[in-house]
Design a protein around this motif. Structure first.
Motif, PDB file in Angstrom:
ATOM      1  N   LEU A  28       2.609   1.670  -3.498  1.00  0.00           N
ATOM      2  CA  LEU A  28       1.678   2.072  -4.544  1.00  0.00           C
ATOM      3  C   LEU A  28       1.422   3.560  -4.511  1.00  0.00           C
ATOM      4  O   LEU A  28       1.272   4.204  -5.533  1.00  0.00           O
ATOM      5  CB  LEU A  28       0.357   1.314  -4.374  1.00  0.00           C
TER       6      LEU A  28
ATOM      7  N   ARG B 108      -7.506   6.330  -0.449  1.00  0.00           N
ATOM      8  CA  ARG B 108      -6.372   5.465  -0.753  1.00  0.00           C
ATOM      9  C   ARG B 108      -6.715   3.980  -0.633  1.00  0.00           C
ATOM     10  O   ARG B 108      -5.867   3.164  -0.299  1.00  0.00           O
ATOM     11  CB  ARG B 108      -5.181   5.801   0.137  1.00  0.00           C
TER      12      ARG B 108
ATOM     13  N   ASN C 263      -3.758  -5.731  -3.524  1.00  0.00           N
ATOM     14  CA  ASN C 263      -2.662  -6.218  -4.355  1.00  0.00           C
ATOM     15  C   ASN C 263      -2.737  -7.727  -4.488  1.00  0.00           C
ATOM     16  O   ASN C 263      -3.382  -8.420  -3.701  1.00  0.00           O
ATOM     17  CB  ASN C 263      -1.310  -5.802  -3.781  1.00  0.00           C
TER      18      ASN C 263
ATOM     19  N   VAL D 100       0.841  -1.196   0.000  1.00  0.00           N
ATOM     20  CA  VAL D 100       0.000   0.000   0.000  1.00  0.00           C
ATOM     21  C   VAL D 100       0.870   1.237   0.000  1.00  0.00           C
ATOM     22  O   VAL D 100       0.628   2.207  -0.709  1.00  0.00           O
ATOM     23  CB  VAL D 100      -0.949  -0.009   1.212  1.00  0.00           C
TER      24      VAL D 100
ATOM     25  N   SER E 160      -6.969   0.287  -1.570  1.00  0.00           N
ATOM     26  CA  SER E 160      -6.163  -0.455  -2.536  1.00  0.00           C
ATOM     27  C   SER E 160      -6.164  -1.930  -2.197  1.00  0.00           C
ATOM     28  O   SER E 160      -6.548  -2.341  -1.108  1.00  0.00           O
ATOM     29  CB  SER E 160      -4.715   0.061  -2.546  1.00  0.00           C
TER      30      SER E 160
ATOM     31  N   SER F 206      -5.603   0.799  -7.011  1.00  0.00           N
ATOM     32  CA  SER F 206      -6.149   1.674  -5.978  1.00  0.00           C
ATOM     33  C   SER F 206      -6.861   2.844  -6.634  1.00  0.00           C
ATOM     34  O   SER F 206      -6.823   3.023  -7.857  1.00  0.00           O
ATOM     35  CB  SER F 206      -5.037   2.191  -5.059  1.00  0.00           C
TER      36      SER F 206
ATOM     37  N   TYR G 196     -12.737  -0.465 -10.778  1.00  0.00           N
ATOM     38  CA  TYR G 196     -11.585  -1.321 -11.046  1.00  0.00           C
ATOM     39  C   TYR G 196     -11.997  -2.572 -11.802  1.00  0.00           C
ATOM     40  O   TYR G 196     -13.146  -3.016 -11.756  1.00  0.00           O
ATOM     41  CB  TYR G 196     -10.889  -1.722  -9.738  1.00  0.00           C
TER      42      TYR G 196
END
Length: 724
Positions: A12, A171, A175, A9, A173, A244, A148
């Motif tokens: 990114l 923020r 992964n 995080v 996000s 994100s 997304y």
């Protein structure tokens, strides 16, 4: 896994926030512009690369971040070369200590993306490793991203929403990894202990993935009403992806031996030379199916090479004269592949010879069935343990040079024995290959069935490969699969691959792919369908497996309903022991849906809602399908139109509403304009429906098979509810 998530995080979001005023913007002093008719790359003097549609304001910025260890801060990179030519952009970056040089070459094909090829050079004589994360972030004109598309999964338990909306948190996000885990994350981020889990489908003891989430495809996109960003990677390489509200990223770890001037710019994966390539651009359509087909598949057309695809419907046991009901059931069901797991390389040869001498193999081959020989990619049996019924020649103690061991030098357990590397460089794979090929020829079998695992992203730390301080399991598996594929092609045999990991690049090496996943349970069959379809292959679903006493209703919900995702359902295991009345119903169930299953299973997936309705364009170019399902406890209404995603050429068509257990209904007929009409349908709870647009001549045969009544002495068993 928490440490990986928290670190990523931070990575990114370096250099960007969710507030539009802080997004990067070009300073107006471009060092050069490289362009095609569909995208431009604007090079800044400070090394940032801004991407734009031709003639428009840039929508995104591309820049690297370097990290030398998991707990280290980002390195302050020094730009030492920065040039734009007609051929593209060339850059060189160095860390502040002058230990490593990051090399970038950017090309601009006539596509909505740029291609970035990267490498890292060792500037010292000391061994090292470095992680480089490429960040693709929006400019102020694009702003904070709200939506997304991310193709990812969690082990065998969950396939998260592929296309969705960020919850709105600042923020926010997530992964996920793609490929060999040590190409994505530092070993320290995982913890040193191997974690085993019993595969909920097969019961095998297997190593679990060390990352929390893994990719289904190495592609992600983020966007809003103004536009978006797309980032994808070479599927042969390994990347840590992130998405994100502030953009996208992809990281890779480079390994440098103690050799000054050595460059890690790729490796041979057992099949092809691999380079660390990324593709960054904008989505022409913010649609998962469009990005999958027009971006990922187009970037990797080589996946559709290799041996001729074959569509198979599989059952496990060869019928005997004492099993007339079973023989009738598999014939009516349209089964064309038998013996999976029964004709077993791990048995003593006299067992296979006995079956062959009885005439059973020749009899089913003459009846049109294919009969392969089964093997397992990793396992060497332990004859003092669960593998005591195996051939002593395959006992793991015979292959000490092939053992995959832990830090204490102990072999790692696996199913009925222990893990041995499948690399043909070592004795286990060489022995297995010789036995497989000798027996297939000697007993005139139709090919080889290789059982993989849902995880293959780890490494063998007991040996080294190329310049890596470990041997990627995927390299060993690809080496072996390439060897088998070449042999099968040369000898006119088929190669069936069962459950390869989506990031294991063997999808172009097999004739057919199968998966003993539990149908709609956890949506894992969808994962394998994406991988197989990317390579132009069909995916055969081996199921169901949830219930030892599965009846016909279980076959309906655990297998037939996977037509929704374009899988080819198979009756497979635990079939021969069913009572005659159940066998009659199961054969009828598969037989009446056989034409539909193959038509949808070989069609091109054209998009839709992965939980409710999907569109397919028929392989013949003259048909279309919309699969619909209802996972809720209530009746739902759907209004659909084929032309939303699929068009029909001129012709005469019938529109058929297909139900897996009820007689099909002709809803409409006419010329190609039926694709433009809307159809309003009611979908009962836990049910599948398929709206079929087929030519009139084809429709006649479908209607005849679909209207065959349930056998007089059979009754469809009451199934459990369709799992979410």
């Amino acid at each position: 896994m928490k440490i990986i998530y928290v670190w990523f995080v931070c990575i990114l979001l370096w250099g960007s926030t969710s507030g539009g005023t802080d997004f990067p913007a070009p300073d107006g002093k471009a060092a050069g512009v490289v362009s095609s008719t569909r995208i431009e790359a604007h090079l800044q003097p400070d090394g940032r690369i801004f991407l734009a549609r031709p003639g428009e304001t840039p929508f995104g910025s591309l820049s690297p971040v370097m990290q030398l260890s998991p707990d280290a801060e980002a390195e302050k990179l020094q730009l030492v070369a920065n040039a734009a030519t007609r051929q593209g952009i060339e850059q060189r970056w160095r860390d502040a200590g002058g230990r490593y040089e990051l090399q970038l070459s950017l090309a601009v094909p006539d596509q909505p993306w740029v291609k970035i090829t990267t490498a890292v050079k060792n500037l010292t004589a000391e061994a090292g490793r470095v992680r480089v994360v490429w960040q693709l972030v929006p400019t102020p004109e694009l702003g904070t991203l709200t939506d997304y598309i991310a193709f990812r999964k969690k082990w065998l338990k969950e396939v998260p929403t592929i296309a969705g909306t960020f919850a709105g948190a600042v923020r926010e996000s997530f992964n996920w990894t793609w490929g060999t885990d040590l190409f994505c994350c530092f070993a320290e981020e995982f913890g040193r202990e191997n974690v085993y889990e019993t595969d909920p489908i097969t019961g095998a003891m297997v190593l679990t993935p060390r990352s929390g989430e893994e990719g289904i495809l190495p592609l992600a996109a983020v966007g809003n009403e103004r536009g978006g960003l797309v980032l994808s990677g070479n599927p042969r390489a390994g990347f840590l992806f992130g998405a994100s509200t502030g953009g996208l990223s992809a990281g890779h770890i480079y390994y440098l031996p103690a050799e000054k001037e050595f460059v890690d710019g790729g490796f041979f994966d057992g099949d092809a030379e691999v380079t660390y390539d990324l593709y960054a651009g904008y989505p022409e359509r913010f649609d998962w199916a469009y990005l999958w087909k027009q971006y990922y598949c187009r970037q990797n057309e080589w996946l559709r090479s290799g041996p001729e695809p074959v569509t198979l419907v599989t059952a496990e046991e060869l019928p005997t004269p004492a099993q007339p009901a079973y023989a009738a059931a598999i014939e009516f069901a349209g089964v064309n592949n038998l013996g999976t797991g029964v004709l077993n390389m791990f048995n003593r040869e006299e067992q296979l010879a006995s079956v062959a001498q009885s005439g059973a193999i020749r009899a089913v081959q003459q009846a049109g069935y294919r009969v392969p020989l089964w093997t397992n990619i990793f396992m060497a049996p332990d004859l003092d343990g669960h593998g005591r019924h195996s051939d002593p020649a395959l006992d793991y103690r015979n292959f000490r040079d092939s053992w995959i061991v832990d830090s204490a030098g102990k072999p790692l357990p696996n199913w009925d024995g222990f893990m041995c590397t499948p690399s043909p460089r070592y004795s286990f794979a060489r022995f297995e290959f010789k036995r497989l090929t000798d027996w297939v020829l000697k007993y005139d079998l139709d090919g080889i069935f290789v059982d993989f695992y849902a995880t293959s992203t780890g490494v063998d730390e007991s040996r080294k490969y190329a310049h890596f301080p470990f041997y990627p399991l995927q390299v060993a598996m690809i080496e072996y699969t390439r060897l088998l594929s070449d042999w099968c092609v040369a000898n006119g045999k088929m190669l069936i691959l069962n459950c390869p990991h989506p990031s294991l690049m063997v999808w172009h090496l097999g004739n057919n792919f199968q998966g003993d996943t539990a149908g709609v349970t956890s949506r894992m069959a969808l994962v394998e369908k994406f991988a197989a379809a990317s390579a132009g292959r069909t995916h055969t679903l081996l199921g169901p497996l949830r219930n030892e006493n599965a009846g016909s209703g279980e076959w309906l919900y655990g297998s037939i309903n996977e037509i929704f995702n374009g899988n080819i359902p198979s009756p497979w295991r635990r079939l021969a022991g069913q009572p005659p009345e159940e066998l009659a119903v199961i054969g009828w169930l598969f037989g009446r849906n056989r034409n539909l299953a193959e038509a949808v299973g070989t069609a091109e997936l054209a998009g839709g809602d992965l939980d409710r309705k999907l569109w397919y364009a028929g392989r013949d170019g003259r048909s279309g399908f919309i699969t619909l399902r209802n996972l809720t406890p209530n009746v739902v209404q759907e209004t659909v139109k084929l032309a939303e995603r699929v068009t029909l050429p001129p012709g005469n068509y019938r529109v058929i509403l297909w139900d897996p257990v009820s007689p099909p209904v002709v809803l409409d007929s006419g010329d190609e304009t039926v694709a433009q009409r809307e159809y309003r349908l009611l979908i009962p709870p836990d049910r599948l429906k398929v709206l079929c647009f087929v030519e009139t001549d084809t429709a006649a045969g479908w209607l005849e098979s679909g209207r065959q009544p349930v056998p007089a002495f059979g009754k469809l068993a009451e199934p459990a509810k369709m799992p979410n």
